[in-house]
Motif scaffolding. Structure first.
Motif, short mmCIF file in Angstrom:
data_model
loop_
_atom_site.label_atom_id
_atom_site.label_comp_id
_atom_site.label_asym_id
_atom_site.label_seq_id
_atom_site.Cartn_x
_atom_site.Cartn_y
_atom_site.Cartn_z
N ARG A 171 0.82 -1.21 0.00
CA ARG A 171 0.00 0.00 0.00
C ARG A 171 0.85 1.26 0.00
N SER A 172 1.91 1.28 0.83
CA SER A 172 2.72 2.50 0.94
C SER A 172 3.42 2.84 -0.36
N MET A 173 3.69 1.83 -1.20
CA MET A 173 4.36 2.06 -2.47
C MET A 173 3.38 2.36 -3.59
N ALA A 174 2.17 1.85 -3.47
CA ALA A 174 1.18 2.01 -4.54
C ALA A 174 0.29 3.22 -4.34
N ILE A 175 0.37 3.90 -3.19
CA ILE A 175 -0.60 4.92 -2.83
C ILE A 175 -0.66 6.05 -3.86
N ALA A 176 0.48 6.51 -4.37
CA ALA A 176 0.47 7.61 -5.33
C ALA A 176 -0.25 7.21 -6.62
N ASP A 177 0.01 5.99 -7.10
CA ASP A 177 -0.65 5.51 -8.32
C ASP A 177 -2.14 5.28 -8.08
N LEU A 178 -2.51 4.84 -6.89
CA LEU A 178 -3.92 4.65 -6.57
C LEU A 178 -4.66 5.99 -6.54
N GLU A 179 -4.04 6.97 -5.92
CA GLU A 179 -4.68 8.29 -5.81
C GLU A 179 -4.80 8.97 -7.17
N ALA A 180 -3.83 8.69 -8.06
CA ALA A 180 -3.84 9.32 -9.39
C ALA A 180 -4.68 8.54 -10.40
N GLY A 181 -5.18 7.37 -10.00
CA GLY A 181 -6.00 6.58 -10.91
C GLY A 181 -5.21 5.71 -11.87
N ARG A 182 -3.88 5.65 -11.70
CA ARG A 182 -3.07 4.79 -12.56
C ARG A 182 -3.19 3.33 -12.18
N LEU A 183 -3.59 3.10 -10.92
CA LEU A 183 -3.88 1.76 -10.41
C LEU A 183 -5.25 1.79 -9.75
N VAL A 184 -5.89 0.63 -9.71
CA VAL A 184 -7.13 0.49 -8.96
C VAL A 184 -6.95 -0.67 -7.98
N ALA A 185 -7.50 -0.51 -6.80
CA ALA A 185 -7.51 -1.58 -5.81
C ALA A 185 -8.72 -2.47 -6.09
N LEU A 186 -8.50 -3.75 -6.22
CA LEU A 186 -9.57 -4.68 -6.60
C LEU A 186 -10.30 -5.25 -5.39
N SER A 187 -9.85 -4.90 -4.20
CA SER A 187 -10.51 -5.37 -2.97
C SER A 187 -10.03 -4.51 -1.82
N SER A 188 -10.85 -4.40 -0.80
CA SER A 188 -10.43 -3.70 0.41
C SER A 188 -9.72 -4.64 1.38
N THR A 189 -9.73 -5.93 1.07
CA THR A 189 -9.04 -6.91 1.92
C THR A 189 -7.54 -6.81 1.71
N SER A 190 -6.81 -6.71 2.79
CA SER A 190 -5.35 -6.62 2.71
C SER A 190 -4.72 -7.56 3.73
N VAL A 191 -3.42 -7.82 3.54
CA VAL A 191 -2.66 -8.68 4.46
C VAL A 191 -1.42 -7.92 4.89
N ARG A 192 -1.17 -7.87 6.18
CA ARG A 192 0.00 -7.14 6.69
C ARG A 192 1.27 -7.93 6.42
N LEU A 193 2.37 -7.20 6.21
CA LEU A 193 3.68 -7.83 6.11
C LEU A 193 4.04 -8.45 7.46
N GLY A 194 4.96 -9.39 7.41
CA GLY A 194 5.33 -10.09 8.64
C GLY A 194 6.00 -9.20 9.66
N HIS A 195 6.69 -8.17 9.20
CA HIS A 195 7.42 -7.27 10.10
C HIS A 195 7.28 -5.83 9.61
N PRO A 196 7.48 -4.86 10.48
CA PRO A 196 7.50 -3.46 10.03
C PRO A 196 8.84 -3.12 9.40
N TYR A 197 8.87 -2.04 8.63
CA TYR A 197 10.15 -1.49 8.22
C TYR A 197 10.74 -0.76 9.41
N ARG A 198 12.08 -0.77 9.49
CA ARG A 198 12.75 -0.24 10.66
C ARG A 198 13.89 0.69 10.26
#
Length: 298
Positions: free
Chosen positions: A248-275
């Protein structure tokens, strides 16, 4: 001026303590192991303290050695910073930030752009490299990483715990999906899979995403399109190559600009956070603290 310890001896001690080896220290300094050992002995005589215990070819810092190492390490780090700035013809603070390839363009770059609107005079040296990175040897202020096991001696500050969701180009979905077909009926060949590499096993897969939706669908990676970077998977989806499980954090700009569409609101968290990983001698620097806080903001 107060009397200083011999600088060559302090450098030999700093490298030997950091590498835990006279042999490795000698290789880094371009001298013999015997020369490193002699320099350390000179420093021990100067302090009147034993700095290492020696067992065969193995060395271990004593309590005295551990006590002086952080200050000596920081002193050489500060000298290296000053030398670099002078050689570049400027005396402005410059943060050295090391980041993996997958995070550089879509995750870090937008945050730097936002940061520069608030602090327009901030300067950076961004180094793009995969784990593991020798943070101390290369004088890196902040290492940003998904994993932390490569950096047991560094302070760890969680930044962002990302999640993934299915994304694709609007034109791709209009042509190949859409309507009542849904993701469950999409051929395996149209799924983009991110190959995280052999070092990671905690990243969510398409099987994980379908399982969360209650489906037993398991797209076969061998029949789909495999990308070696999460950022490349998102770019491939934007270019119409298929459906990616994008961060999500990498795709957000493309999603907001309409270059990408999210096909579902269901998401899965990564195993760990970035640090953010920072040496103990640098963690209290105000510029580093401010930079880390900024990175952690949504």
């Amino acid at each position: 001026m107060s009397r200083l310890p011999p600088l060559n001896a302090m450098k030999a001690f700093e490298v030997a303590c950091r590498t835990a080896s006279f042999t490795l220290a000698a290789k880094e300094l371009g001298v013999s192991a015997a020369a490193v050992s002699q320099q350390v002995k000179n420093l021990e005589q100067w302090f009147g303290k034993q700095l290492f215990t020696r067992t065969g070819n193995k060395i271990t810092a004593t309590d005295a050695g551990q006590a002086i190492y952080p200050q000596i390490s920081k002193a050489f780090s500060d000298i290296a910073d000053m030398s670099l700035r002078v050689s570049e013809g400027e005396m402005k603070p410059r943060l050295v930030v090391s980041v993996p390839f997958s995070l550089a363009e879509f995750w870090l770059a937008p945050r730097l752009a936002k940061l520069l609107t608030v602090y327009p005079k901030a300067t950076f040296d961004i180094r793009v490299e995969d784990d593991p990175v020798d943070v101390k040897r290369h004088n890196i202020d902040i290492r940003i990483s998904y994993g932390e096991h490569h950096y047991p001696d560094l302070n760890i500050v969680p930044l962002v715990h990302d999640d993934v969701l299915p994304v694709c180009a609007p034109e791709f979905w209009y042509k190949n999906g859409g309507g009542a077909i849904g993701l469950a009926a999409i051929p395996d060949s149209m799924f983009i899979h991110t190959n995280w590499g052999e070092n990671y096993a905690s990243h969510p897969t398409w099987a994980d995403w379908f399982s969360k939706t209650g489906s037993e669908r398991r797209p076969d990676p061998a029949k789909g399109r495999r990308m070696g970077l999460s950022s490349l998977a998102i770019t491939s989806a934007r270019l119409g190559l298929g459906i990616a499980l994008g961060q999500r954090s990498m795709a957000i700009a493309d999603l907001e600009a309409g270059r990408l569409v999210a096909l579902s609101s269901t998401s899965v968290r990564l195993g760990h956070p970035y640090r953010a990983l920072v040496s103990k001698t640098k963690l209290d620097r105000p510029d580093i603290q401010a930079f880390i806080r900024f990175l952690g903001e949504d």
